[in-house]
Design a protein around this motif. Structure first.
Motif: not given
Length: 120
Positions: A47-49, A63-65, A70-73
């Motif tokens: 939700e935050i992302a 910015i893209r998905v 990459e930050q949050f596998p």
């Protein structure tokens, strides 16, 4: 996050306000840096992302998905990816930017059928 705001029990409105405030001060900082290593439930994280992706696109950032996966596998699960893809498509539509389903299908080939349904 601010001392009084905890991601797992904060309302969606509180999270949106917090992100807007953080983005005003740190417009290009990664979401992982803003969250500073806090443990957040995966559903709340998606939700935050999604909110952050939409806000940053509204700010004119490309910015893209993939930036979030990459930050949050842990966000690479199909149903979570679809949430992020949907957010990217929705904000692109809102901003009257072209939406090319084949681009999304190239980026996420396993989700080709679901992407067509999202775009329809």
């Amino acid at each position: 996050m601010g001392e009084g705001l905890h991601a797992d029990d904060a309302s969606l409105d509180s999270l949106i306000q917090w992100l807007r405030s953080e983005r005003a001060e740190h417009p290009t900082e990664s979401l992982s840096a803003l969250l500073a290593g806090r443990r957040i439930d995966t559903q709340r994280l998606v939700e935050i992302a999604c909110i952050d992706l939409m806000e940053r696109r509204r700010m004119g950032q490309a910015i893209r998905v993939e930036s979030y996966t990459e930050q949050f596998p842990q966000l690479q699960r199909d149903e979570l990816l679809l949430d992020l893809i949907d957010a990217e498509i929705c904000v692109s539509s809102e901003l009257q930017q072209p939406i090319d389903p084949s681009d999304y299908q190239r980026r996420f080939p396993k989700l080709a059928k679901q992407i067509i349904e999202l775009v329809s």
